[in-house]
Design a protein around this motif. Structure first.
Motif, PDB file in Angstrom:
ATOM      1  N   ILE A   1       0.860  -1.175   0.000  1.00  0.00           N
ATOM      2  CA  ILE A   1       0.000   0.000   0.000  1.00  0.00           C
ATOM      3  C   ILE A   1       0.903   1.234   0.000  1.00  0.00           C
ATOM      4  CG2 ILE A   1      -1.867   1.179   1.207  1.00  0.00           C
ATOM      5  CD1 ILE A   1      -2.354  -1.514   2.694  1.00  0.00           C
ATOM      6  N   PRO A   2       0.702   2.175  -0.910  1.00  0.00           N
ATOM      7  CA  PRO A   2       1.543   3.380  -0.929  1.00  0.00           C
ATOM      8  C   PRO A   2       1.563   4.073   0.427  1.00  0.00           C
ATOM      9  CG  PRO A   2       0.211   3.273  -2.908  1.00  0.00           C
ATOM     10  CD  PRO A   2      -0.272   2.167  -2.011  1.00  0.00           C
ATOM     11  N   ARG A   3       2.704   4.617   0.805  1.00  0.00           N
ATOM     12  CA  ARG A   3       2.887   5.206   2.130  1.00  0.00           C
ATOM     13  C   ARG A   3       1.945   6.383   2.358  1.00  0.00           C
ATOM     14  NH1 ARG A   3       7.068   7.408   4.020  1.00  0.00           N
ATOM     15  NH2 ARG A   3       6.934   6.494   6.079  1.00  0.00           N
ATOM     16  N   ALA A   4       1.715   7.177   1.327  1.00  0.00           N
ATOM     17  CA  ALA A   4       0.832   8.332   1.502  1.00  0.00           C
ATOM     18  C   ALA A   4      -0.575   7.890   1.880  1.00  0.00           C
ATOM     19  CB  ALA A   4       0.807   9.160   0.214  1.00  0.00           C
ATOM     20  N   ARG A   5      -1.061   6.806   1.269  1.00  0.00           N
ATOM     21  CA  ARG A   5      -2.398   6.301   1.604  1.00  0.00           C
ATOM     22  C   ARG A   5      -2.421   5.726   3.010  1.00  0.00           C
ATOM     23  NH1 ARG A   5      -3.369   3.128  -4.048  1.00  0.00           N
ATOM     24  NH2 ARG A   5      -3.288   4.957  -5.413  1.00  0.00           N
ATOM     25  N   LEU A   6      -1.360   5.030   3.370  1.00  0.00           N
ATOM     26  CA  LEU A   6      -1.293   4.469   4.719  1.00  0.00           C
ATOM     27  C   LEU A   6      -1.328   5.573   5.766  1.00  0.00           C
ATOM     28  CD1 LEU A   6       1.286   1.533   4.538  1.00  0.00           C
ATOM     29  CD2 LEU A   6      -1.159   1.397   5.000  1.00  0.00           C
ATOM     30  N   GLU A   7      -0.595   6.635   5.519  1.00  0.00           N
ATOM     31  CA  GLU A   7      -0.548   7.723   6.496  1.00  0.00           C
ATOM     32  C   GLU A   7      -1.926   8.350   6.666  1.00  0.00           C
ATOM     33  OE1 GLU A   7       1.252   9.663   9.468  1.00  0.00           O
ATOM     34  OE2 GLU A   7       2.101   8.067   8.217  1.00  0.00           O
ATOM     35  N   ARG A   8      -2.655   8.510   5.571  1.00  0.00           N
ATOM     36  CA  ARG A   8      -4.013   9.048   5.680  1.00  0.00           C
ATOM     37  C   ARG A   8      -4.909   8.094   6.459  1.00  0.00           C
ATOM     38  NH1 ARG A   8      -2.964  10.660   0.224  1.00  0.00           N
ATOM     39  NH2 ARG A   8      -4.081   8.833  -0.583  1.00  0.00           N
ATOM     40  N   LEU A   9      -4.730   6.811   6.243  1.00  0.00           N
ATOM     41  CA  LEU A   9      -5.529   5.813   6.945  1.00  0.00           C
ATOM     42  C   LEU A   9      -5.192   5.796   8.438  1.00  0.00           C
ATOM     43  CD1 LEU A   9      -7.510   3.408   6.803  1.00  0.00           C
ATOM     44  CD2 LEU A   9      -5.555   1.942   6.274  1.00  0.00           C
ATOM     45  N   PHE A  10      -3.900   5.856   8.760  1.00  0.00           N
ATOM     46  CA  PHE A  10      -3.464   5.794  10.151  1.00  0.00           C
ATOM     47  C   PHE A  10      -3.906   7.027  10.949  1.00  0.00           C
ATOM     48  CE2 PHE A  10       0.449   3.058   8.864  1.00  0.00           C
ATOM     49  CZ  PHE A  10      -0.370   1.940   8.777  1.00  0.00           C
TER      50      PHE A  10
END
Length: 305
Positions: free
Chosen positions: A117-126
């Motif tokens: 999963i791209p890091r930018a998407r993960l950060e938004r999810l987290f």
């Protein structure tokens, strides 16, 4: 310890005797034994138990493998490996002189290249406050430790070493090993525990039933709150539901993708193969290729935001 008398090579060896002798070698490896038992049970269904091992034919092996002909390549290869291993064992015992599996071939496994999963998407999810604290801690910890979901969900509070940002998990084979997390998890974890010193780290939403068939073991219940341990199916469902909003395909992600993503992003940062192996706890470096593409440059969404 059970003792299985092995017939001599001078007289025919019944298939059931050979299979029992072969499986007995895996008493200390229950996972392998279960897989091999499933495959060889299918072989026994297609051949008489008293059939001499020497009479095994390519047709019998092909008929056995038809059970998985429509399955995934990994499933096919797993059961073919079981037959191949059994054949090699019988040949070492001089019970079999031919190779009944000679017509069967392993299938090429086509690996998806977008499991991370791209890091930018993960950060938004987290950082999405619409998600409960428990889920955000679990997802962060899975990503930062690169541990398996079952290992993290199986943690009890005494397993945590907050000072050194690590926890002692139980691996698939029963061994114990440390996994380490980073600053974001370290900041959130005390809020999740709220002073608890015993019981599971990740608790279900409801109190556990006290009696009856659904009642969990005492070790899986928090004595302070009466709530049971969060289950893998429930954790997986909640993550898939929450991540649907961040998945451009609208399907949502799986908990295992957090482990995959963590390893992939570490590789993109230039971590060595040995460092990744230590992080993932793979026994062989070659198997790490399932999760990361060593030596490839990171994509635009894989870089640090």
């Amino acid at each position: 310890m059970s003792v299985i008398p092995l017939p001599t090579a001078r007289r025919p060896v019944a298939l059931v005797v050979a299979i029992d002798a072969f499986l007995d070698r895996f008493r200390d490896d229950p996972g392998t034994r279960v897989t091999y038992t499933e495959t060889l049970r299918r072989l026994r269904e297609n051949a008489d138990d008293q059939l001499p091992v020497a009479a095994l034919t390519p047709e019998l092996y092909e008929q056995t493998m038809t059970r998985w002909v429509q399955g995934a390549a990994n499933t096919w290869n797993k059961h073919l490996s079981a037959l191949t291993s059994f054949t090699a064992y019988c040949r070492r015992q001089d019970w079999l002189t031919t190779d009944p599996g000679r017509r069967l071939e392993r299938r090429k496994v086509t690996r998806s290249r977008d499991k991370a999963i791209p890091r930018a998407r993960l950060e938004r999810l987290f950082t999405d406050d619409r998600n409960p604290l428990r889920e955000r801690v679990l997802w962060r910890m899975l990503y930062e430790t690169c541990a398996r979901a079952e290992e993290i969900l199986g943690l009890d509070v005494p397993d945590l070493d907050m000072a050194f940002r690590r926890a002692l998990v139980t691996e698939k084979g029963g061994d114990r090993a440390y996994v380490h997390w980073e600053t974001p998890t370290a900041r959130l974890l005390p809020r999740l525990l709220t002073g608890r010193t015993v019981g599971p780290v990740f608790l279900a939403d409801r109190r556990a039933p006290g009696a009856g068939r659904p009642a969990p073991a005492l070790v899986d219940v928090c004595p302070d709150t009466g709530r049971g341990r969060l289950s893998y199916p429930r954790a997986e469902y909640l993550f898939k539901q929450a991540s649907t909003l961040h998945d451009p395909h609208g399907a949502g992600y799986t908990l295992h993708q957090l482990r995959h993503s963590g390893l992939t992003h570490l590789a993109a940062k230039g971590r060595s193969g040995a460092e990744l192996q230590a992080k993932s706890r793979h026994r062989h470096l070659a198997t790490l290729g399932i999760y990361v593409r060593l030596g490839e440059p990171p994509g635009p969404d894989d870089r640090d935001p």
